[in-house]
Design an enzyme around this catalytic site. Structure first.
Site, mmCIF file in Angstrom:
data_model
loop_
_atom_site.group_PDB
_atom_site.id
_atom_site.type_symbol
_atom_site.label_atom_id
_atom_site.label_comp_id
_atom_site.label_asym_id
_atom_site.label_seq_id
_atom_site.Cartn_x
_atom_site.Cartn_y
_atom_site.Cartn_z
ATOM 1 N N LYS A 180 32.805 37.783 35.770
ATOM 2 C CA LYS A 180 33.451 37.497 34.289
ATOM 3 C C LYS A 180 34.814 37.101 34.292
ATOM 4 O O LYS A 180 35.409 36.750 33.620
ATOM 5 C CB LYS A 180 33.166 38.726 33.446
ATOM 6 C CG LYS A 180 31.774 39.508 33.675
ATOM 7 C CD LYS A 180 31.774 40.610 32.866
ATOM 8 C CE LYS A 180 30.306 41.300 33.173
ATOM 9 N NZ LYS A 180 30.669 42.749 32.828
ATOM 10 N N GLY A 181 35.555 37.776 35.748
ATOM 11 C CA GLY A 181 37.101 37.611 35.768
ATOM 12 C C GLY A 181 37.834 36.072 35.338
ATOM 13 O O GLY A 181 38.758 35.956 34.914
ATOM 14 N N ASP A 217 41.323 38.808 46.946
ATOM 15 C CA ASP A 217 41.761 39.881 47.511
ATOM 16 C C ASP A 217 41.589 40.090 48.953
ATOM 17 O O ASP A 217 42.338 39.478 49.739
ATOM 18 C CB ASP A 217 40.975 41.214 46.712
ATOM 19 C CG ASP A 217 41.471 42.445 46.903
ATOM 20 O OD1 ASP A 217 41.606 42.934 47.896
ATOM 21 O OD2 ASP A 217 41.749 43.237 45.919
ATOM 22 N N ARG A 241 40.352 43.481 30.367
ATOM 23 C CA ARG A 241 40.050 41.702 30.574
ATOM 24 C C ARG A 241 40.788 40.844 29.661
ATOM 25 O O ARG A 241 41.022 39.847 29.842
ATOM 26 C CB ARG A 241 38.328 41.595 30.457
ATOM 27 C CG ARG A 241 37.556 42.217 31.555
ATOM 28 C CD ARG A 241 36.221 41.480 31.922
ATOM 29 N NE ARG A 241 35.619 42.093 32.707
ATOM 30 C CZ ARG A 241 35.555 41.892 33.957
ATOM 31 N NH1 ARG A 241 36.266 41.218 34.586
ATOM 32 N NH2 ARG A 241 34.310 42.718 34.488
#
Ligand code: XMP
Ligand code: MG
Length: 187
Positions: free
Chosen positions: A47-48, A107, A169
């Site tokens: 969803k990011g 990341d 978010r």
């Protein structure tokens, strides 16, 4: 939601709404130059990447198709497991197409490393990567991202699509959480 709504849950703003907007404009201009013609499929990673996909796409001045994928490399925690699962696959067939993956953050790099290989194995003609954020000090595998918004320190960040336990978010900026939030809501 903005910084005022967060009270003492916010530790600090790392990248402001204005900085994100400005940088995405620069990256969109670069994409316009890199893809002067032909096919381009934006693949947003749910969803990011949702806010970045929406904001970026509106700054691009050429036709694009947009599709979405959801993958899971994390459980509910804050550490990458290295195991990637497809939770929602693309509607589009990427065979022979120019794909640009839009992702919130690199990341460890495990997710995007896996995703690029996955799309190339499906016969994509090209697979480029845009990441709004990158943590160079967290890299476990090298991911050659074509478009990077900001390199950030190796800290857990929230906002602009990134969550902690599915919250935050909808912040328009990227920030870090106060320690007491992890201690109460985390393990
Ligand atoms: P890897 O390690 O595979 O991770 O590059 C990519 C995915 O992990 C999530 N992630 C974060 N989510 N704050 C978050 O809210 C962070 O600091 C963070 N770091 C990684 C994210 O979903 C990303 O797509
Ligand atoms: Mg993500």
């Amino acid at each position: 939601m903005d910084a005022n709504d967060m009270g003492n849950a916010l530790e600090k703003v790392l990248i402001s709404e204005e900085e994100l907007d400005q940088r995405l404009s620069e990256l969109a201009a670069q994409i316009d130059r890199d893809y002067p013609e032909g096919d381009l499929l934006l693949v947003g990673v749910l969803k990011g990447a949702a806010p970045a996909m929406v904001d970026l796409s509106r700054k691009i001045h050429r036709p694009v198709e947009m599709d979405w994928m959801a993958v899971s490399s994390y459980g509910a925690g804050t550490k990458s497991s290295g195991v990637v699962r497809i939770l929602k696959d693309l509607d589009a067939d990427v065979h022979g197409r120019n794909v640009l993956i839009v992702e919130d953050i690199i990341d460890s790099g495990l997710t995007l490393h896996w995703l690029r290989e996955n799309l190339l194995n499906r016969g994509a003609k090209s697979v480029s990567i845009l990441a709004v954020l990158r943590k160079p000090d967290a890299a476990k595998v090298a991911v050659d991202a074509n478009y990077v918004g900001f390199d950030i320190p190796n800290e857990f960040v929230i906002g602009y699509g990134l969550d902690f336990a599915e919250d935050y978010r909808h912040l328009p900026f990227v920030g870090t959480l106060a320690r007491h939030v992890y201690e109460v809501e985390g393990e």
